[in-house]
Design a protein around this motif. Structure first.
Motif, PDB file in Angstrom:
ATOM      1  N   CYS A   4      13.277  -2.158   4.428  1.00  0.00           N
ATOM      2  CA  CYS A   4      12.982  -0.759   4.108  1.00  0.00           C
ATOM      3  C   CYS A   4      14.244  -0.052   3.629  1.00  0.00           C
ATOM      4  CB  CYS A   4      12.426  -0.038   5.334  1.00  0.00           C
ATOM      5  SG  CYS A   4      11.032  -0.870   6.042  1.00  0.00           S
ATOM      6  N   MET A   8      14.732   1.703  -0.016  1.00  0.00           N
ATOM      7  CA  MET A   8      15.092   3.112  -0.195  1.00  0.00           C
ATOM      8  C   MET A   8      16.393   3.266  -0.967  1.00  0.00           C
ATOM      9  SD  MET A   8      13.717   5.321   2.984  1.00  0.00           S
ATOM     10  CE  MET A   8      13.143   4.249   4.255  1.00  0.00           C
ATOM     11  N   CYS A  74      -0.279  10.927   1.337  1.00  0.00           N
ATOM     12  CA  CYS A  74       0.008  10.078   2.512  1.00  0.00           C
ATOM     13  C   CYS A  74      -0.721  10.611   3.740  1.00  0.00           C
ATOM     14  CB  CYS A  74       1.503  10.105   2.839  1.00  0.00           C
ATOM     15  SG  CYS A  74       2.506   9.057   1.814  1.00  0.00           S
ATOM     16  N   ALA A 262       4.073   2.507  -2.045  1.00  0.00           N
ATOM     17  CA  ALA A 262       4.989   2.556  -0.902  1.00  0.00           C
ATOM     18  C   ALA A 262       4.501   1.631   0.211  1.00  0.00           C
ATOM     19  CB  ALA A 262       5.112   3.987  -0.391  1.00  0.00           C
ATOM     20  N   ARG A 263       3.181   1.645   0.451  1.00  0.00           N
ATOM     21  CA  ARG A 263       2.594   0.773   1.472  1.00  0.00           C
ATOM     22  C   ARG A 263       2.857  -0.695   1.148  1.00  0.00           C
ATOM     23  NH1 ARG A 263      -1.512   3.237   4.883  1.00  0.00           N
ATOM     24  NH2 ARG A 263      -1.819   4.995   3.499  1.00  0.00           N
ATOM     25  N   MET A 273       7.098   4.664   5.517  1.00  0.00           N
ATOM     26  CA  MET A 273       6.235   4.813   4.352  1.00  0.00           C
ATOM     27  C   MET A 273       6.369   6.206   3.743  1.00  0.00           C
ATOM     28  SD  MET A 273       3.006   5.736   3.213  1.00  0.00           S
ATOM     29  CE  MET A 273       1.405   5.471   3.877  1.00  0.00           C
ATOM     30  N   THR A 276       9.755   6.617   1.879  1.00  0.00           N
ATOM     31  CA  THR A 276       9.704   5.789   0.675  1.00  0.00           C
ATOM     32  C   THR A 276       8.825   6.451  -0.388  1.00  0.00           C
ATOM     33  OG1 THR A 276       9.919   3.833   2.060  1.00  0.00           O
ATOM     34  CG2 THR A 276       9.193   3.470  -0.197  1.00  0.00           C
ATOM     35  N   SER A 277       7.664   6.986   0.035  1.00  0.00           N
ATOM     36  CA  SER A 277       6.772   7.669  -0.902  1.00  0.00           C
ATOM     37  C   SER A 277       7.484   8.840  -1.563  1.00  0.00           C
ATOM     38  CB  SER A 277       5.536   8.206  -0.177  1.00  0.00           C
ATOM     39  OG  SER A 277       4.749   7.167   0.291  1.00  0.00           O
ATOM     40  N   LEU A 280      10.031   7.509  -4.065  1.00  0.00           N
ATOM     41  CA  LEU A 280       9.331   6.846  -5.156  1.00  0.00           C
ATOM     42  C   LEU A 280       8.639   7.863  -6.059  1.00  0.00           C
ATOM     43  CD1 LEU A 280       8.453   4.132  -6.362  1.00  0.00           C
ATOM     44  CD2 LEU A 280       6.479   4.195  -4.867  1.00  0.00           C
TER      45      LEU A 280
END
Lengths: 328, 259
Positions: A4, A8, A74, A262-263, A273, A276-277, A280
């Motif tokens: 992770c 990132m 999310c 992201a998942r 998650m 990251t979302s 992203l």
């Protein structure tokens, strides 16, 4: 955890690179060296004005709007326990659209306050859907179904107004196809305030969002108040989406696409998650907007259109490759 | 610790599913709830653990009304594993088990050394330690069930409620789960309440059995008192004998041969 962190870090570097690229390209192209020199010089060169007042506000807007929409998606996916949930599901887009169309076509003299009305419309539609779906508690399937119904009613109303005013649609079309062209630092400041407030609360929702993924009964067993959590998560999500829609219009697909990718990259734990979302989505929206304003010289393609046209096929490609992307 | 359900009535709208149910569950024992399909076994379990609201009566845990507990507080006394649960396929076993510590977490804080010790301990007692780095997706049905039991065990409850913990498992894994339940009860003293379909299993592991028929309590007592040909005929409408076999501690049920 290492994976992770790597994801990132890569996204952060990508975002910085994208920001530089987006500063440099456009109807007039500059090199990074030229831009840096111009920004740090005292005089107002054309480069400085273009980058400082045209491109940078737009870049910052993309970097802020993306996370708001992605975080909204999310949270809603946790509320509904359904990977297809996005801000459209709870009526945010249709509600804002109805308010905007009504103002632009029937009360054009109120156009100055369009963001305010769009926000109110989005919030109202969302409250309406939840009220209709409430029956001793919140059942995700009932929210989705009453969302479909309300979306269809509002959609019909929107289409009718547009048909009756077919000669006067440019403002409506701009709103419906969410665009971040021509935004000023003032807009960016408003969006920043909304986004940071919304994201702060989104981070507070990580624990209940994770627990809801284990099913209602397990979440209850773990001491989570399921109905209350669903309402809170939805409220934060609606706030983020409504604020975004009211400032830049409707940008579809980010809230659906980004959480999915992201998942696939880091797994379903919201602790990783969600951040990251956020990173992203900044990259995705900035890339889409940069493509939109450069791919056809002299023509602006709204970021919402680019998102749908490129995002759709890309999403399908990701789904096909899912085996490899699954966080194992 | 004791769980007392007094004159419990549960239902939806006008339909009454459970009527005037009074049962007592003691800590440190294994209590099984049995009954035919649709008799309301799972409903009793859910009402007694606040997964479901009841209309009349009361549930008393530790001398206090269950409705007076804060959600998190209750989760530290009882752990419930319902029939329906799911986890995202990419969750790792140790990650899922760690969710059991949620009721003990203060807002914004993260796991302490003690939390991690408990997580490791329950993974070892339930025999999923070797799976800890695997994702749920990679676990078999029996393994998954043990992982879920580890999760509710990580809550460090005084009584564990399990709703049909052996359903969908083959006989080997069923026996494995029953053995696990028995060991947990014997070694850690955690009370177990479970809804069971298999009368043979109920007879073998339970200290006490509660029989439910049509939403009412039919009988309760030790396995030998409760599992009788008369009960099997009246509750399940089957003909059977309950006989003792030399060398076995508990009697066995022999169903009448099919025609």
């Amino acid at each position: 955890m290492l994976r992770c962190g790597m994801v990132m870090l890569v996204l952060l570097i990508l975002l910085i690179v994208l920001i530089f690229i987006s500063c440099a390209v456009g109807s007039a192209g500059y090199s990074v060296v030229e831009i840096v020199k111009a920004l740090f010089s005292k005089e107002d060169s054309i480069i400085k004005v273009t980058v400082m007042y045209l491109r940078l506000p737009r870049i910052f807007m993309a970097v802020l709007v993306g996370p708001a929409l992605a975080a909204s998606g999310c949270l809603l996916q946790a509320v509904m326990r359904n990977p297809l949930a996005d801000p459209g599901t709870i009526g945010v887009s249709a509600g804002a659209g109805t308010a905007a169309i009504t103002i632009l076509l029937i009360f054009p003299n109120l156009s100055m306050s369009l963001p305010l009305f769009a926000f109110a419309g989005a919030a109202l539609a969302c409250v309406l859907i939840y009220t209709l779906a409430w029956k001793g508690g919140i059942d995700p399937v009932r929210i989705i179904l009453s969302g479909v119904a309300i979306n269809s009613v509002l959609g019909g109303y929107n289409s009718m107004l547009q048909l009756l005013n077919s000669d006067n649609l440019s403002g409506v079309l701009a709103f419906m196809n969410g665009s971040i062209s021509g935004v000023s630092w003032g807009h960016v400041r408003i969006a920043a305030v909304y986004t940071f407030i919304g994201l702060f609360f989104a981070f507070m929702c990580i624990r209940p969002a994770n627990a809801l993924q284990l099913g209602d009964e397990m979440a209850k067993n773990l001491g989570i108040r399921v109905n209350l959590s669903r309402v809170c998560l939805s409220a934060v999500s609606a706030f983020l989406a409504a604020a975004t829609v009211s400032v830049v219009g409707m940008i579809g697909f980010v809230g659906l696409l980004v959480p999915h990718i992201a998942r696939m990259l880091v797994g379903s734990d919201y602790k990783v998650m969600l951040p990251t979302s956020i990173l992203l989505s900044s990259c995705v929206l900035l890339a889409a907007d940069t493509i939109g304003r450069t791919i056809v010289p002299g023509l602006e393609i709204p970021v919402g259109v680019v998102m749908s046209v490129i995002g759709g096929p890309f999403f399908l490609y990701m789904l096909r490759k899912r085996g490899k992307f699954n966080a194992g | 610790m004791q769980v007392n359900c007094n004159h419990l009535q549960v239902g939806y709208g006008d339909t009454v599913i459970i009527n005037d149910m009074t049962i007592t569950i003691d800590k440190k024992q294994i209590t099984s709830i049995i009954g035919p399909n649709g008799s309301g076994k799972s409903t009793v379990l859910k009402a007694a653990t606040r997964l479901l609201n009841y209309q009349k009566g009361e549930v008393i845990i530790n001398g206090r009304d269950i409705r007076k507990y804060k959600s998190k507080e209750l989760s530290r006394y009882i752990g419930v594993l319902a029939q329906k649960h799911s986890a995202p396929a990419d969750f790792r076993v140790k990650e899922l088990v760690s969710y059991g510590r949620m009721p003990h977490l203060k807002p914004l804080s993260s796991f302490s050394k003690e939390d991690y010790e408990i997580i490791d301990k329950v993974m070892k007692t339930t025999g999923v330690w070797h799976l800890r780095d695997k994702s749920i997706y990679e676990c078999s049905g029996g393994e998954t069930q043990r992982v879920w039991i580890a999760t509710v065990l990580a809550q460090d409850p005084e009584i564990l409620f399990l709703d049909e913990p052996t359903t969908y498992l083959d006989v080997a894994h069923q026996l494995e789960v029953m053995q696990l339940v028995k060991n947990l009860n014997k070694n850690t003293g955690v009370g177990i309440v479970m809804v069971l379909h298999d009368l043979g299993q109920a007879l073998e592991v339970s200290d006490k059995i509660i029989v439910i028929k049509d939403g009412k309590k039919y009988s309760e007592g030790t396995p030998e008192e409760v599992i009788t040909p008369k009960m099997l005929k009246e509750v399940y409408n089957v003909d059977a004998d309950v006989i003792s076999i030399a060398g076995r501690e508990k009697p066995v049920i022999i169903y009448k041969e099919l025609a």
